[in-house]
Design an enzyme around this catalytic site. Structure first.
Site, PDB file in Angstrom:
ATOM      1  CG  HIS A  92      -1.755  -1.133   1.472  1.00 21.80           C
ATOM      2  ND1 HIS A  92      -2.830  -1.435   0.671  1.00 21.80           N
ATOM      3  CD2 HIS A  92      -1.730  -2.075   2.442  1.00 21.80           C
ATOM      4  CE1 HIS A  92      -3.447  -2.514   1.135  1.00 21.80           C
ATOM      5  NE2 HIS A  92      -2.804  -2.930   2.196  1.00 21.80           N
TER       6      HIS A  92
HETATM    7  O1  RIB Z   1      -5.153   0.551   4.475  1.00 23.84           O
HETATM    8  C1  RIB Z   1      -3.764   0.401   4.282  1.00 23.84           C
HETATM    9  C2  RIB Z   1      -3.020   1.292   5.212  1.00 23.84           C
HETATM   10  O2  RIB Z   1      -3.310   0.900   6.551  1.00 23.84           O
HETATM   11  C3  RIB Z   1      -1.486   1.185   5.065  1.00 23.84           C
HETATM   12  O3  RIB Z   1      -0.907   2.440   5.338  1.00 23.84           O
HETATM   13  C4  RIB Z   1      -1.107   0.196   6.133  1.00 23.84           C
HETATM   14  O4  RIB Z   1       0.205   0.467   6.649  1.00 23.84           O
HETATM   15  C5  RIB Z   1      -2.121   0.472   7.188  1.00 23.84           C
HETATM   16  O5  RIB Z   1      -1.641   1.556   7.960  1.00 23.84           O
END
Ligand code: RIB
Ligand code: CA
Length: 315
Positions: free
Chosen positions: A236
């Protein structure tokens, strides 16, 4: 070509760890700040310090908010394990946070690099929202804000909300409404952009840094399989960083993004207006001037290839 100046506000977090190491390798990473989110502020700060220690990165870190600016304090999410970074034994931190709150660190760094600094938010937006309130000139000092957060479609923490925005939606709304140019990598693309089992094995067989990252991503992939049936460890957060290194791996649409604050079922949702309205249509039914470049598609395999190669390059 001069490297982009960047400050990362994060909540490590497995994918945050990769994003920090990736940015340090390819960009001018001026600093890291931590925010509650994946785990407590104490744990995410210790985790971030351990990642900087692992990468032998001489980069200042400032600790930030322990809770959202408006909503209730969260109980730690379990996607990242009890510590917030389960799956490997990272080195104990060889340094402490600087003696400045993250909010002030963000302001001072932006002031020292006016017009040049990209601010990456890869956790909840609590620190950045308070910084924008405390120092409104940030809106002209910052070159851009790049966010991993929100979604043009399905969420992860709820059917329609992505975790980072959901964890402090009032803060995310301050950021999206700030007028700073925004680049948003949402769950709609990041959930499909991750390392697979073979790539994780390659990392495990790499040097010390790559091996630790491989162990972390093996854990994270297992959790993602457990909760979402995914067969990848989604990267992500690095999706918010990569466009400053390779500008051809993510396609964006310029549109208005609003944050839902009140919906019983939709609080924390990002409402991305992707309709192709005419001028007249926008005047009659538009939701507001476009305020963000929203990621629509990634060249996932090429993107992940760059990330894996970068982790292996640490030795
Ligand atoms: O939804 C994904 C996010 O939530 C990313 O930043 C992961 O590290 C969690 O913090
Ligand atoms: Ca994160």
């Amino acid at each position: 070509m001069t490297k982009t100046k960047i400050l990362i506000d994060c909540d490590p977090g497995h994918d945050d760890a990769v994003a920090i190491l990736y940015a340090a390798r390819h960009l001018d990473l001026l600093g890291v700040s931590t925010c509650h989110g994946n785990n407590s502020i104490e744990n995410v700060t210790r985790n971030a310090l351990s990642v900087l220690t692992l990468g032998k990165l001489d980069i200042p870190l400032a600790q930030g908010c322990a809770e959202p600016i408006a909503g209730p304090r969260l109980k730690p999410a379990n996607a990242h394990g009890k510590s917030g970074l389960d799956g490997t034994d990272l080195p104990e931190p060889d340094r402490a946070p600087i003696d400045q709150h993250a909010v002030d660190f963000i302001i001072d760094t932006a002031s020292a690099h006016r017009g040049e600094l990209v601010l990456a938010i890869i956790g909840p937006s609590s620190n950045v929202a308070l910084a924008l309130k405390r120092e409104p000139r940030l809106t002209s000092w910052l070159r851009e804000i790049t966010i991993m957060g929100g979604s043009t479609g399905l969420g992860n923490i709820t059917p329609l909300a992505e975790f980072n925005v959901w964890a402090d939606p009032e803060a995310a709304a301050v950021v999206f409404d700030s007028g700073v140019p925004i680049r948003m990598a949402g769950y709609n693309v990041t959930s499909r952009t991750g390392t697979n089992a073979e790539e994780i094995e390659r990392l495990m067989a790499g040097g010390k840094v790559a091996h630790h990252i491989g162990e972390l991503l093996r854990f994270y992939r297992m959790r993602q399989q457990q909760f979402f049936g995914l067969d990848i460890a989604p990267m992500h957060d690095v999706c918010a960083i990569i466009p400053y290194v390779h500008d051809n791996l993510i396609d964006y649409r310029h549109c208005h993004v609003g944050v839902e604050l009140n919906g019983k079922l939709t609080r924390g949702m990002t409402v991305c207006d992707l309709r192709t309205l005419t001028e007249e249509g926008r005047a009659a039914r538009g939701s507001g001037e476009p305020n963000a470049l929203v990621a629509i598609e990634t060249k996932a395999r090429a993107l992940i290839g760059h990330v894996v190669d970068t982790m292996l390059s640490y030795g």
